[in-house]
Each structure stands twice: as structure tokens, then as C-alpha cells.
Design a protein around this motif. Sequence first.
Motif, PDB file in Angstrom:
ATOM      1  N   ARG A  33      30.923  38.771  47.539  1.00  8.50           N
ATOM      2  CA  ARG A  33      29.427  40.235  46.288  1.00  8.50           C
ATOM      3  C   ARG A  33      30.292  40.174  45.022  1.00  8.50           C
ATOM      4  O   ARG A  33      31.754  39.158  44.663  1.00  8.50           O
ATOM      5  N   TYR A  34      30.679  41.018  44.556  1.00 10.00           N
ATOM      6  CA  TYR A  34      30.554  41.275  42.933  1.00 10.00           C
ATOM      7  C   TYR A  34      31.213  42.117  42.909  1.00 10.00           C
ATOM      8  O   TYR A  34      31.205  43.532  43.511  1.00 10.00           O
ATOM      9  N   GLU A  35      32.087  42.588  41.891  1.00 14.78           N
ATOM     10  CA  GLU A  35      33.022  44.002  41.723  1.00 14.78           C
ATOM     11  C   GLU A  35      32.737  43.923  40.334  1.00 14.78           C
ATOM     12  O   GLU A  35      33.730  43.217  39.808  1.00 14.78           O
ATOM     13  N   ASP A  36      32.461  45.541  39.688  1.00 17.33           N
ATOM     14  CA  ASP A  36      32.310  45.755  38.660  1.00 17.33           C
ATOM     15  C   ASP A  36      34.115  46.346  38.056  1.00 17.33           C
ATOM     16  O   ASP A  36      34.171  47.468  38.119  1.00 17.33           O
ATOM     17  N   GLN A  98      56.312  43.013  31.048  1.00 19.09           N
ATOM     18  CA  GLN A  98      57.623  43.109  30.154  1.00 19.09           C
ATOM     19  C   GLN A  98      57.793  44.094  29.215  1.00 19.09           C
ATOM     20  O   GLN A  98      56.459  44.691  29.078  1.00 19.09           O
ATOM     21  N   VAL A  99      58.880  44.931  30.094  1.00 19.53           N
ATOM     22  CA  VAL A  99      58.768  46.170  29.079  1.00 19.53           C
ATOM     23  C   VAL A  99      58.026  46.608  27.429  1.00 19.53           C
ATOM     24  O   VAL A  99      58.760  45.412  26.840  1.00 19.53           O
ATOM     25  N   GLY A 100      57.261  47.553  27.636  1.00 14.16           N
ATOM     26  CA  GLY A 100      56.809  47.517  25.834  1.00 14.16           C
ATOM     27  C   GLY A 100      55.356  46.503  25.715  1.00 14.16           C
ATOM     28  O   GLY A 100      54.903  46.799  24.537  1.00 14.16           O
ATOM     29  N   GLU A 101      55.629  45.787  26.722  1.00 13.87           N
ATOM     30  CA  GLU A 101      54.206  44.885  26.457  1.00 13.87           C
ATOM     31  C   GLU A 101      52.610  45.643  26.686  1.00 13.87           C
ATOM     32  O   GLU A 101      52.911  46.250  27.463  1.00 13.87           O
ATOM     33  N   TRP A 102      51.546  45.333  26.291  1.00 14.88           N
ATOM     34  CA  TRP A 102      50.168  45.693  27.337  1.00 14.88           C
ATOM     35  C   TRP A 102      49.412  44.836  27.408  1.00 14.88           C
ATOM     36  O   TRP A 102      49.649  43.810  27.416  1.00 14.88           O
ATOM     37  N   PHE A 103      48.965  44.867  28.687  1.00 15.92           N
ATOM     38  CA  PHE A 103      47.892  44.307  29.799  1.00 15.92           C
ATOM     39  C   PHE A 103      47.237  45.280  29.704  1.00 15.92           C
ATOM     40  O   PHE A 103      46.968  46.698  29.427  1.00 15.92           O
ATOM     41  N   LEU A 104      45.989  44.433  30.570  1.00 16.75           N
ATOM     42  CA  LEU A 104      44.886  44.397  31.323  1.00 16.75           C
ATOM     43  C   LEU A 104      45.542  45.318  32.156  1.00 16.75           C
ATOM     44  O   LEU A 104      45.602  44.204  33.235  1.00 16.75           O
ATOM     45  N   PHE A 105      44.860  46.475  33.070  1.00 22.54           N
ATOM     46  CA  PHE A 105      44.668  46.493  34.804  1.00 22.54           C
ATOM     47  C   PHE A 105      44.488  47.065  35.075  1.00 22.54           C
ATOM     48  O   PHE A 105      43.376  47.826  34.684  1.00 22.54           O
ATOM     49  N   SER A 106      43.744  45.670  36.744  1.00 17.56           N
ATOM     50  CA  SER A 106      42.259  46.724  36.537  1.00 17.56           C
ATOM     51  C   SER A 106      42.198  46.996  38.374  1.00 17.56           C
ATOM     52  O   SER A 106      43.333  46.490  38.932  1.00 17.56           O
ATOM     53  N   GLY A 107      42.258  48.304  39.468  1.00 17.07           N
ATOM     54  CA  GLY A 107      41.892  49.214  40.056  1.00 17.07           C
ATOM     55  C   GLY A 107      41.434  50.714  39.815  1.00 17.07           C
ATOM     56  O   GLY A 107      40.548  51.031  39.477  1.00 17.07           O
ATOM     57  N   LYS A 108      42.176  51.092  40.886  1.00 18.99           N
ATOM     58  CA  LYS A 108      41.517  53.031  41.129  1.00 18.99           C
ATOM     59  C   LYS A 108      42.699  53.425  41.243  1.00 18.99           C
ATOM     60  O   LYS A 108      43.465  53.188  41.741  1.00 18.99           O
ATOM     61  N   ILE A 109      42.952  54.559  40.798  1.00 15.69           N
ATOM     62  CA  ILE A 109      43.893  55.833  41.082  1.00 15.69           C
ATOM     63  C   ILE A 109      43.750  56.173  42.080  1.00 15.69           C
ATOM     64  O   ILE A 109      42.354  56.889  42.649  1.00 15.69           O
ATOM     65  N   ARG A 132      35.038  42.978  33.163  1.00 13.40           N
ATOM     66  CA  ARG A 132      34.198  41.597  33.817  1.00 13.40           C
ATOM     67  C   ARG A 132      33.744  42.507  35.176  1.00 13.40           C
ATOM     68  O   ARG A 132      34.421  42.509  35.420  1.00 13.40           O
ATOM     69  N   ILE A 133      32.513  41.928  34.954  1.00 14.24           N
ATOM     70  CA  ILE A 133      32.032  42.124  36.501  1.00 14.24           C
ATOM     71  C   ILE A 133      32.139  40.399  37.152  1.00 14.24           C
ATOM     72  O   ILE A 133      31.774  39.571  36.292  1.00 14.24           O
ATOM     73  N   ILE A 134      33.150  40.446  38.514  1.00 15.51           N
ATOM     74  CA  ILE A 134      33.814  39.095  38.572  1.00 15.51           C
ATOM     75  C   ILE A 134      33.150  38.705  40.167  1.00 15.51           C
ATOM     76  O   ILE A 134      33.007  39.984  40.787  1.00 15.51           O
ATOM     77  N   PRO A 135      32.931  38.184  40.199  1.00 13.05           N
ATOM     78  CA  PRO A 135      32.878  37.044  41.560  1.00 13.05           C
ATOM     79  C   PRO A 135      34.245  37.196  42.617  1.00 13.05           C
ATOM     80  O   PRO A 135      35.037  36.833  41.845  1.00 13.05           O
ATOM     81  N   LEU A 136      33.521  37.691  44.005  1.00 14.24           N
ATOM     82  CA  LEU A 136      34.235  37.510  45.074  1.00 14.24           C
ATOM     83  C   LEU A 136      33.866  35.884  45.389  1.00 14.24           C
ATOM     84  O   LEU A 136      33.202  36.689  46.172  1.00 14.24           O
ATOM     85  N   TYR A 137      35.180  35.666  45.796  1.00 16.43           N
ATOM     86  CA  TYR A 137      34.901  34.457  47.006  1.00 16.43           C
ATOM     87  C   TYR A 137      35.663  33.875  47.958  1.00 16.43           C
ATOM     88  O   TYR A 137      36.575  35.228  47.967  1.00 16.43           O
ATOM     89  N   CYS A 138      34.787  33.670  49.047  1.00 14.72           N
ATOM     90  CA  CYS A 138      35.866  33.828  50.298  1.00 14.72           C
ATOM     91  C   CYS A 138      37.069  33.263  50.296  1.00 14.72           C
ATOM     92  O   CYS A 138      37.333  32.230  49.264  1.00 14.72           O
ATOM     93  N   LYS A 139      38.939  33.588  50.436  1.00 20.26           N
ATOM     94  CA  LYS A 139      40.109  33.234  50.486  1.00 20.26           C
ATOM     95  C   LYS A 139      40.228  31.574  51.507  1.00 20.26           C
ATOM     96  O   LYS A 139      41.799  31.270  50.648  1.00 20.26           O
ATOM     97  N   THR A 140      39.281  31.549  51.632  1.00 20.08           N
ATOM     98  CA  THR A 140      39.659  29.897  52.224  1.00 20.08           C
ATOM     99  C   THR A 140      38.865  29.025  51.452  1.00 20.08           C
ATOM    100  O   THR A 140      38.758  28.102  52.275  1.00 20.08           O
ATOM    101  N   MET A 141      38.720  29.238  50.440  1.00 18.50           N
ATOM    102  CA  MET A 141      38.478  27.997  49.840  1.00 18.50           C
ATOM    103  C   MET A 141      39.338  26.863  49.932  1.00 18.50           C
ATOM    104  O   MET A 141      39.326  25.789  49.196  1.00 18.50           O
ATOM    105  N   GLY A 142      40.196  27.110  49.756  1.00 20.25           N
ATOM    106  CA  GLY A 142      41.899  26.528  49.841  1.00 20.25           C
ATOM    107  C   GLY A 142      42.283  26.606  48.593  1.00 20.25           C
ATOM    108  O   GLY A 142      42.929  25.617  48.245  1.00 20.25           O
ATOM    109  N   MET A 143      42.094  27.746  47.651  1.00 21.73           N
ATOM    110  CA  MET A 143      43.147  27.573  46.579  1.00 21.73           C
ATOM    111  C   MET A 143      43.070  29.003  46.032  1.00 21.73           C
ATOM    112  O   MET A 143      42.550  29.575  46.617  1.00 21.73           O
TER     113      MET A 143
END
Length: 161
Positions: A33-36, A98-109, A132-143
Motif C-alpha cells: 500500500r502507500y502512505e501519504d 543531535q540537539v539543536g539540529e533540524w530534521f523531518l519527522f513523519s508520524g501522528k500526534i 512525500r507519498i511513500i510505498p510500503l513494501y513487505c518486511k520479508t523482502m530480505g532488507m
Amino acid sequence: MNAVKGRGQARVEGLKRKGIETVEDILLTVPLRYEDRSERALLTTANLNQTYTFEAKVEKKSQQYKGRRSIQRAVISDKSGKRPVIWFNNAFIIDKLQVGEWFLFSGKINDRGQLTQLTVEDIKSETINTDRIIPLYCKTMGMKVGSLRRIFKRVLYHLHF
């Protein structure tokens, strides 16, 4: 697969075990599936239980253990305010943040006003797991799923029609 950048011998073997040996096989592999994760929001104005990407600064971080389990905590902030973040059994995240650094965080509150098990990525123009819209693949793909996304994205962006 030899022409695909970023694939080592171990990754090639892992994909082969799942029947993925050629670029054509990659193109025919359909995500579960995909996750937006493309919608950006501010930390204090985002709706609860809806997925967003937040551009935020790490204010503080800590880690604690309860038996064999670890809990990682951080406080992140943007121009709207601060929110607590928590991860479980994700010790590498403390080294990444790292404290003071900026990042992108994706998730829910969640209903408690905290962010749990967020995906974290450096701020850059080409993201794999956030913003972005990301594809979600099976976790058993070997990586790892992120590695798989990275390989698939490279193949797709280098196709010439």
C-alpha cells in the motif's frame, strides 16, 4: 541489477531470494500500500491521529532501559511550539538526533499530545521516508524497507522513456 547504484552483494542476494533479479522485476514489484506523508504541519496546530511531516528542531533527547527494552525520548520544536516524542527499542535514533539540529519527522500526534515511533530523516531535497507519498513494501523482502525504497526510487527516477 548490476547497473543499480547502492546495491551490495548482500542486498542482491536478499532480493534474489524473493525473486527480484532484474530491473524489470523491480518495476513489477507492487507495494502492499502507500502512505501519504506529504502534508506538512506545525506541531501545535496539527490534527490528532493524522499523518504529517514536521520540520522541527531537537531540543533535548534521552534514553532509558527497562530490562532489555529501551525507550528513547526527545522534545522537538518548530515556530508553533514543542512536542514530546517517544520511540521504543530504537537505540540508533539517539545517535542520529543531535540537539539543536533540524530534521523531518513523519508520524501522528496521539491523544496524549505526543508523537510516537516517528520516522526521522535529514532535511534534503530528495527524501525517501518522509515528506512525500511513500510505498510500503513487505518486511520479508530480505532488507530494510528504507533500503528497498531507495533502490526502487533510483530505478524509477533513472528510466528514460
